[in-house]
Design an enzyme around this catalytic site. Sequence first.
Site, mmCIF file in Angstrom:
data_model
loop_
_atom_site.group_PDB
_atom_site.id
_atom_site.type_symbol
_atom_site.label_atom_id
_atom_site.label_comp_id
_atom_site.label_asym_id
_atom_site.label_seq_id
_atom_site.Cartn_x
_atom_site.Cartn_y
_atom_site.Cartn_z
ATOM 1 N N HIS A 61 0.846 -1.191 0.000
ATOM 2 C CA HIS A 61 0.000 0.000 0.000
ATOM 3 C C HIS A 61 0.889 1.251 0.000
ATOM 4 O O HIS A 61 1.739 1.422 0.867
ATOM 5 C CB HIS A 61 -0.882 -0.040 1.247
ATOM 6 C CG HIS A 61 -1.888 1.048 1.345
ATOM 7 N ND1 HIS A 61 -3.133 0.983 0.749
ATOM 8 C CD2 HIS A 61 -1.860 2.236 2.002
ATOM 9 C CE1 HIS A 61 -3.821 2.074 1.029
ATOM 10 N NE2 HIS A 61 -3.074 2.855 1.786
ATOM 11 N N MET A 103 0.261 11.667 -0.785
ATOM 12 C CA MET A 103 -0.413 12.804 -0.133
ATOM 13 C C MET A 103 0.168 14.102 -0.680
ATOM 14 O O MET A 103 1.376 14.208 -0.882
ATOM 15 C CB MET A 103 -0.177 12.755 1.371
ATOM 16 C CG MET A 103 -0.585 11.453 2.029
ATOM 17 S SD MET A 103 -0.411 11.577 3.812
ATOM 18 C CE MET A 103 -0.678 9.868 4.292
ATOM 19 N N HIS A 152 -2.803 4.549 -3.062
ATOM 20 C CA HIS A 152 -3.878 5.293 -2.388
ATOM 21 C C HIS A 152 -3.603 6.786 -2.546
ATOM 22 O O HIS A 152 -2.705 7.328 -1.908
ATOM 23 C CB HIS A 152 -3.901 4.882 -0.902
ATOM 24 C CG HIS A 152 -4.943 5.581 -0.095
ATOM 25 N ND1 HIS A 152 -4.960 5.553 1.287
ATOM 26 C CD2 HIS A 152 -6.016 6.336 -0.465
ATOM 27 C CE1 HIS A 152 -5.991 6.253 1.733
ATOM 28 N NE2 HIS A 152 -6.633 6.745 0.694
ATOM 29 N N GLY A 180 -4.243 10.946 6.389
ATOM 30 C CA GLY A 180 -3.133 11.894 6.505
ATOM 31 C C GLY A 180 -1.937 11.367 7.272
ATOM 32 O O GLY A 180 -0.808 11.745 6.969
ATOM 33 N N GLY A 236 -0.079 7.940 9.682
ATOM 34 C CA GLY A 236 -0.080 6.588 10.225
ATOM 35 C C GLY A 236 -0.176 6.648 11.741
ATOM 36 O O GLY A 236 -0.069 7.718 12.359
ATOM 37 N N GLY A 275 -0.054 -0.192 8.518
ATOM 38 C CA GLY A 275 1.229 0.516 8.454
ATOM 39 C C GLY A 275 2.043 0.275 9.705
ATOM 40 O O GLY A 275 2.949 -0.566 9.730
ATOM 41 N N SER A 276 1.696 0.978 10.771
ATOM 42 C CA SER A 276 2.495 0.886 11.999
ATOM 43 C C SER A 276 2.466 -0.512 12.608
ATOM 44 O O SER A 276 3.438 -0.930 13.237
ATOM 45 C CB SER A 276 2.029 1.937 13.008
ATOM 46 O OG SER A 276 0.626 1.916 13.129
HETATM 47 C C1 DX5 Z 1 -3.392 7.193 6.437
HETATM 48 C C2 DX5 Z 1 -2.977 6.223 5.365
HETATM 49 C C3 DX5 Z 1 -2.778 4.856 5.866
HETATM 50 C C4 DX5 Z 1 -1.727 4.716 6.936
HETATM 51 C C5 DX5 Z 1 -2.174 3.632 7.852
HETATM 52 O O1 DX5 Z 1 -3.967 8.314 5.871
HETATM 53 O O2 DX5 Z 1 -3.938 6.166 4.339
HETATM 54 O O3 DX5 Z 1 -2.525 3.951 4.799
HETATM 55 O O4 DX5 Z 1 -0.444 4.419 6.472
HETATM 56 O O5 DX5 Z 1 -1.320 3.569 8.926
HETATM 57 P P1 DX5 Z 1 -1.694 2.771 10.246
HETATM 58 O O6 DX5 Z 1 -1.894 1.344 9.850
HETATM 59 O O7 DX5 Z 1 -0.504 2.976 11.124
HETATM 60 O O8 DX5 Z 1 -2.941 3.388 10.795
HETATM 61 ZN ZN ZN Z 2 -3.658 4.573 2.856
#
Ligand code: DX5
Ligand code: ZN
Length: 218
Positions: free
Chosen positions: A31, A35, A64, A140, A142, A195-196
């Site tokens: 993914h 931004m 994304h 926006g 993670g 993500g995290s």
């Molecule tokens: C946030 C992003 C996510 C982000 C998710 O706006 O679209 O893809 O990386 O990160 P986690 O899993 O840490 O919430």
């Molecule tokens: Zn995302």
Amino acid sequence: MDIKIAPSILSADFCNLQSELEAVRSADLVHVDVMDAHFVPNLTIGAPVVERIAQVSPLPLDVHLMIDSPDLFALDYAFENVENIAFHLAACHAPIRLARKIREKGIKACCALNPAMGLEGVLGILSEFDSVLIMSVEPGFGGQKFLASQLLKLSRLKKEAEDRGLDIKIEIDGGINKQTIGPACRAGADILVAGSAIYGEKDRARAIKELREIAERA
Ligand code: DX5
Ligand code: ZN
């Protein structure tokens, strides 16, 4: 259940992207969060960097776009090894036209919804898309807390798609971890972005395995 795990490289080490991509090869998709500091208050990477990531990634990309005017810019991301392009309905002027242009490139079109957006806008045009991305945090950043309010939206969408016999995948993005992945799967999520919960762990492969096990049991 046939679920897909999509690690978000937003939480990866941007100085070592190639090894960070290798580290998650046991997942299903990578993914990539784009931004623009307008649609969301954060700035990440643009098309030239995404192109290189697509070239070196062992897994296909799930791009994304958290940008204004995806109508103008989304096709800049139509690279080989890009499986999905998600754009936000709230930022798009002509979502049907854009979804069709993405699909014409042989890429899956995904409609992304912010947490405050209802399903009304997308239900009438569902068949134009391969998937819907439900944001379970404000887009926006993670590492934010999962918004459980999005589970009801997810299950409603799942039911609607099933009732109409539409093969639409549902992706959920934001705050997915070992606690939240089970409820997300039970509500009907097919693609889980994390993500995290993956890049925040030293052993990324193990984090993916643990998430997958919980998802498959859910
Ligand atoms: C946030 C992003 C996510 C982000 C998710 O706006 O679209 O893809 O990386 O990160 P986690 O899993 O840490 O919430
Ligand atoms: Zn995302």
